[in-house]
Design a protein around this motif. Structure first.
Motif, mmCIF file in Angstrom:
data_model
loop_
_atom_site.group_PDB
_atom_site.id
_atom_site.type_symbol
_atom_site.label_atom_id
_atom_site.label_comp_id
_atom_site.label_asym_id
_atom_site.label_seq_id
_atom_site.Cartn_x
_atom_site.Cartn_y
_atom_site.Cartn_z
ATOM 1 N N THR A 36 0.858 -1.187 0.000
ATOM 2 C CA THR A 36 0.000 0.000 0.000
ATOM 3 C C THR A 36 0.894 1.237 0.000
ATOM 4 O OG1 THR A 36 -0.106 0.353 2.405
ATOM 5 C CG2 THR A 36 -1.608 -1.289 1.475
ATOM 6 N N GLU A 37 0.316 2.387 0.247
ATOM 7 C CA GLU A 37 1.101 3.613 0.334
ATOM 8 C C GLU A 37 1.672 3.840 1.735
ATOM 9 O OE1 GLU A 37 1.917 5.709 -2.451
ATOM 10 O OE2 GLU A 37 1.346 3.720 -3.190
ATOM 11 N N ALA A 38 1.392 2.946 2.670
ATOM 12 C CA ALA A 38 1.993 3.038 4.004
ATOM 13 C C ALA A 38 3.459 2.652 3.923
ATOM 14 C CB ALA A 38 1.270 2.116 4.977
ATOM 15 N N ASP A 39 4.317 3.365 4.652
ATOM 16 C CA ASP A 39 5.732 2.990 4.632
ATOM 17 C C ASP A 39 6.183 2.382 5.950
ATOM 18 O OD1 ASP A 39 5.490 5.341 5.981
ATOM 19 O OD2 ASP A 39 6.741 6.515 4.627
ATOM 20 N N VAL A 46 -2.867 -3.471 12.401
ATOM 21 C CA VAL A 46 -2.567 -4.892 12.321
ATOM 22 C C VAL A 46 -1.942 -5.081 10.958
ATOM 23 C CG1 VAL A 46 -4.367 -5.636 13.946
ATOM 24 C CG2 VAL A 46 -4.909 -5.425 11.511
ATOM 25 N N SER A 47 -1.809 -6.297 10.517
ATOM 26 C CA SER A 47 -1.182 -6.533 9.220
ATOM 27 C C SER A 47 -1.900 -5.774 8.113
ATOM 28 C CB SER A 47 -1.228 -8.033 8.911
ATOM 29 O OG SER A 47 -0.913 -8.239 7.546
ATOM 30 N N LEU A 48 -1.120 -5.237 7.181
ATOM 31 C CA LEU A 48 -1.733 -4.564 6.029
ATOM 32 C C LEU A 48 -2.408 -5.559 5.082
ATOM 33 C CD1 LEU A 48 0.927 -1.793 5.436
ATOM 34 C CD2 LEU A 48 -1.404 -1.503 6.271
ATOM 35 N N PHE A 49 -2.196 -6.866 5.307
ATOM 36 C CA PHE A 49 -2.975 -7.847 4.565
ATOM 37 C C PHE A 49 -4.455 -7.744 4.931
ATOM 38 C CE2 PHE A 49 0.925 -10.128 3.449
ATOM 39 C CZ PHE A 49 0.608 -10.570 2.172
ATOM 40 N N VAL A 289 -7.563 6.418 -12.949
ATOM 41 C CA VAL A 289 -7.667 6.196 -11.502
ATOM 42 C C VAL A 289 -6.673 5.133 -11.042
ATOM 43 C CG1 VAL A 289 -9.992 7.053 -11.029
ATOM 44 C CG2 VAL A 289 -9.704 4.735 -11.933
ATOM 45 N N GLY A 290 -5.502 5.132 -11.677
ATOM 46 C CA GLY A 290 -4.461 4.199 -11.259
ATOM 47 C C GLY A 290 -4.089 4.390 -9.790
ATOM 48 N N LEU A 291 -3.494 3.414 -9.223
ATOM 49 C CA LEU A 291 -3.088 3.352 -7.825
ATOM 50 C C LEU A 291 -4.274 3.030 -6.922
ATOM 51 C CD1 LEU A 291 -0.865 3.488 -5.747
ATOM 52 C CD2 LEU A 291 -1.171 5.939 -5.589
ATOM 53 N N SER A 292 -5.356 3.814 -7.018
ATOM 54 C CA SER A 292 -6.522 3.444 -6.212
ATOM 55 C C SER A 292 -7.132 2.153 -6.734
ATOM 56 C CB SER A 292 -7.560 4.562 -6.185
ATOM 57 O OG SER A 292 -8.124 4.770 -7.451
ATOM 58 N N THR A 293 -6.970 1.867 -8.019
ATOM 59 C CA THR A 293 -7.580 0.661 -8.579
ATOM 60 C C THR A 293 -7.160 -0.580 -7.800
ATOM 61 O OG1 THR A 293 -7.286 1.756 -10.703
ATOM 62 C CG2 THR A 293 -8.100 -0.503 -10.751
ATOM 63 N N HIS A 294 -5.850 -0.733 -7.571
ATOM 64 C CA HIS A 294 -5.476 -1.948 -6.824
ATOM 65 C C HIS A 294 -5.659 -1.768 -5.326
ATOM 66 C CE1 HIS A 294 -1.434 -0.032 -7.749
ATOM 67 N NE2 HIS A 294 -1.227 -0.258 -6.478
ATOM 68 N N ASN A 295 -5.445 -0.576 -4.828
ATOM 69 C CA ASN A 295 -5.615 -0.378 -3.384
ATOM 70 C C ASN A 295 -7.047 -0.612 -2.919
ATOM 71 O OD1 ASN A 295 -3.245 0.683 -1.580
ATOM 72 N ND2 ASN A 295 -2.845 1.402 -3.655
ATOM 73 N N ALA A 296 -8.015 -0.228 -3.741
ATOM 74 C CA ALA A 296 -9.410 -0.357 -3.331
ATOM 75 C C ALA A 296 -9.973 -1.753 -3.559
ATOM 76 C CB ALA A 296 -10.268 0.667 -4.070
ATOM 77 N N GLY A 297 -9.188 -2.637 -4.147
ATOM 78 C CA GLY A 297 -9.627 -4.031 -4.312
ATOM 79 C C GLY A 297 -11.020 -4.118 -4.898
ATOM 80 N N LEU A 298 -11.891 -4.811 -4.215
ATOM 81 C CA LEU A 298 -13.229 -5.048 -4.765
ATOM 82 C C LEU A 298 -14.043 -3.774 -4.923
ATOM 83 C CD1 LEU A 298 -15.642 -5.042 -2.331
ATOM 84 C CD2 LEU A 298 -14.300 -7.006 -1.612
ATOM 85 N N ARG A 299 -13.589 -2.681 -4.369
ATOM 86 C CA ARG A 299 -14.281 -1.398 -4.546
ATOM 87 C C ARG A 299 -13.778 -0.640 -5.782
ATOM 88 N NH1 ARG A 299 -18.841 0.776 -2.815
ATOM 89 N NH2 ARG A 299 -17.807 2.794 -2.786
ATOM 90 N N ALA A 300 -12.788 -1.150 -6.474
ATOM 91 C CA ALA A 300 -12.265 -0.434 -7.640
ATOM 92 C C ALA A 300 -13.350 -0.139 -8.675
ATOM 93 C CB ALA A 300 -11.105 -1.214 -8.266
ATOM 94 N N PRO A 301 -14.258 -1.088 -8.950
ATOM 95 C CA PRO A 301 -15.309 -0.760 -9.920
ATOM 96 C C PRO A 301 -16.160 0.440 -9.495
ATOM 97 C CG PRO A 301 -15.129 -3.137 -9.677
ATOM 98 C CD PRO A 301 -14.259 -2.530 -8.606
#
Lengths: 379, 379, 379
Positions: A36-39, A46-49, A289-301
């Motif tokens: 994610t964008e967290a460093d 908890v886990s970013l998973f 809307v790149g970057l948010s597409t994968h970060n938002a997972g099932l919400r990307a649509p």
């Protein structure tokens, strides 16, 4: 994860903004830090998973590594290590259906593959996008003067832009997007360069953060007729997100609309509706809307559907903004396809458009717009 | 109102931000004034029952008072009066499934139940959150000096924070969230206190509204290691909502991330996607969508889904921000459950996550995150 | 395009903000330039028919002109030309089910029908809304002085407001919505008028863009008890959209809430949730999502649903903001109906409200709110 419409599943894609992949194995901490964008991964959370992107990795990437869907993170990382990073990179990159990658190689350049290496791993074409600020910083590092900066920058940009398909500004990360619409006069550029050089001489790191100079760099791209990408919106904790609203670029967009040079607004989340407005009213503005597409997972649509409200289909672009982890290319591509497919399937079911139109929309957004703007040669 | 997933319906909840309930009967005007953030009911509009929250009261609260769903507002209020406020409060509070209420007792403290009274009515645990500005204002009312303010505030905060689980800043309501990231120096605090005391001496009401002092109060919370809540976003007509964007806190969040002290962004609507971004990139930031949950009625699940796009599940909190009317606890809790259940049910149907993961998400958001952050003892 | 609920399909509508239609035939370029807020069609993008509004024209308007759904744009425009603009205008306007049009005749007044002509074409009532800035500019064109401006404006407004049902401010387009809450003093108005007159004398075009004067105009409307409309949010490329957030009006709304005069926030996209908040907490504020309704095509119901989260149903208004093309009245009306119908159908299916309540909501939003606020006589 309903089945994709055929013409979406098979559509060739041009990923008009991405970075290289890491070519070394990573441990769990390293993986989570690139996910994610967290460093920082911290026991406070908890886990970013445990996030939509984490679920998406386990649901959508695990099968590519021969694991069952929803495999635990530890199993996933163990299998990843077992296969080795080269095989993992190859599998994910080749599963994307991407014909062309446009790489910004300016972020942590030593840590990821080069453009040529990515082309090889993915068995696709890869093109360079030149990060303007990196050129300017290298010019300063190489030694220049206040009066000579503009010419030195110009010469170096000419050298690096040969063969490149576009340039990119990261003004958003340094001073925000509140850039004036006026082209800075040579004296202003020299003054600003002088102030920057003085800071560097006083021991500050070589880091461009000056409204006049960022603006000068953008106009240098415009003058060359090279498409200019802007980082907009969502990014890591270095960004002051409230200064990255694309609407802050309105004055610059007005000033450059006569140039005929495309301006590409990258990412945009959570300001993507505003980016779509700009793409509607300014004939040279495009958005993704790149970057948010994968970060938002099932919400990307859901995010993509908001972008579609105002954006003309001829202005919509696809990018992953993937960096480091090959999974991000796979997720960004798959979720973009899913967003288009979901949107079109329900519109077709409601008889809001014809299949012919649906197919054209996919072609435009998937590759025709990018090929036209960046003048890519047909494959 | 589809049936909830079992593990959502049964999940114990920690309501990490709420207020007391009124312990006296209210008439229709009084009820409507507490129903939303409007403080005036006017013939220019129509009844505030004609809104999604009004429909939610009639659909979801009426049955708890033995009425049919959608009972008219007048019937509803008559039945409410007939049962009496104590019975009404008890029914709604006990129907929430809340194990712990974290109360900010600083808003209209005379008009609602205390923490102990709420615990009794609800048959649950209740904990104090100290409103920082109330402490400072009481210190001024009790008499202090510019030079002595910091020490007096410190002593009083120590006294009140004993037994409290966190502190809360309402800077948003007074000066907005554009707080500087720097810890104010003692001399700055004394100067600001002096200016405030001079205003009070000149006859102004004792009301803290000074960027330096709000910031000093926040750092006092940080120094004690107490979780710091911020009012963010949506509120009543006293708020300048455009100054309550959580992104304005970016500098302060950067400055405090090394402290290990949790920062809790409350409400956030309509800036909840921005709050989720902050919760992703700053390891000590958490967020909820309380207040909008009950106000948005049947749209609450849509709002929650937007928060979920970027927020790591370990950063998601539950609150009602209920004040005054026991219905608001019931609605906030029920609509939060419905939002989680709707989201997870469709994700499970699409095989986007496993049931094990869905159950963990509910546990984290419902109570584990709050218990960990506020260090609540296991029941 | 599921079938509408009966009581939505049949609801009479008051379109509280629109403009005239063009009474001459237009070619493809002219049609596209009026279709969206873009004023240039450029080969950098593609046809503006490739957008949700373009699809909506082909899906929803083509049948009104006896064409099959999804007819190609060229067929559509050919048929439009064949029928002639008068027949086209009459068909679309009469298909809307609109009983009353409230016209702002101040935008490109020479190019579109007058209020009387629109009433005739549509076989409905049409009423005038006076654009405040146009009155002020005409006063300056007719010749005035710094000291005399306020009185001259007052006299001219009185003349034009006779028979009008409201006034409209386009401050958003000129200085943004950051208007102070204070009524400007006569001396301030005279000073500002003097500065404006000096600019005009120096050769600048007569174009009002002065915060003090825009504010003075708004108070002139308030003083007359005439509902005051504000352009908010989405518009063409002349607007600085980041200065058009309705929240910037908060101070003015606080200052005017005692007046009893309705304030109408027009369009609002993409700030419509913020407008809904203002409509909840300020008893004299109302809002719509006109303009975005037809531009967003099949996404219009999603936008309306967001507005409904906080807005009391007594504060929700309907407008198309249609200008020029008769198709826009048809689309705006049809998509508003579809938005209400979709929202209510799913809420009814989930038993979130009764049909009686659903019918009342449609009546309020469709015409009762507008009739009450603008004091329209019953038909």
């Amino acid at each position: 994860m309903t089945a994709l419409l055929d013409f979406v599943a098979d559509a060739p894609l041009i990923d008009h903004h991405c970075h290289g992949v890491v070519a070394h194995d990573v441990d769990r901490g390293g993986f989570e830090r690139m996910l994610t964008e967290a460093d920082v991964v911290s026991p406070l959370g908890v886990s970013l998973f445990d996030s939509l992107i984490g679920l998406a990795v386990r649901a959508r990437c695990a099968p590519v590594l021969d694991l069952p869907k929803h495999a635990p993170a530890s199993d996933y990382l163990a299998r990843r290590a077992e296969l080795g990073v080269t095989e993992v990179n190859r599998r994910f990159l080749r599963a994307t259906g991407t014909t062309d990658f446009l790489l910004d190689g300016g972020f942590q350049p030593g840590s990821v593959t080069t453009t040529a290496e990515l082309a090889d791993l993915s068995n696709a074409r890869a093109h360079d996008v030149v990060r303007l600020e990196q050129v300017a910083e290298d010019v300063v590092r190489a030694g220049t003067t206040a009066a000579g900066f503009a010419a030195d920058f110009d010469a170096e940009l000419t050298r690096r832009a040969a063969g490149a398909v576009g340039v990119k500004s990261i003004a958003a990360y340094r001073v925000g997007l509140g850039l004036s619409g006026e082209r800075p006069a040579p004296a202003e550029v020299a003054d600003a360069a002088g102030r920057w050089l003085a800071r560097v001489e006083s021991g500050e790191p070589v880091r461009l953060a000056d409204e006049v100079l960022h603006r000068h760099l953008v106009w240098a791209g415009i003058d060359r007729g090279l498409p200019v990408q802007f980082h907009v919106g969502y990014g890591d904790s270095d960004v002051d997100l409230h200064r990255c609203d694309p609407l802050l670029l309105t004055g610059l967009l007005r000033a450059t609309r006569g140039s005929g040079v495309p301006i590409l607004l990258l990412h945009n989340y959570p300001f993507h509706r505003r980016a779509a407005y700009l793409a509607q009213v300014f004939e040279h503005v495009f958005a993704d809307v790149g970057l948010s597409t994968h970060n938002a997972g099932l919400r990307a649509p859901a995010v993509l559907a908001e972008l579609l409200e105002l954006i003309p289909f001829g202005k919509l672009l696809f990018s992953t903004d993937a960096f480091g982890l090959a999974e991000l290319y796979h997720l960004g591509t798959g979720l973009f396809r899913e967003g288009l497919s979901d949107f079109l399937r329900s519109a077709l079911a409601a008889d809001e458009l014809s299949e012919v139109d649906a197919i054209r929309l996919v072609r435009l957004a998937g590759h025709e717009n990018a090929a036209r703007i960046y003048r890519l040669e047909p494959r």
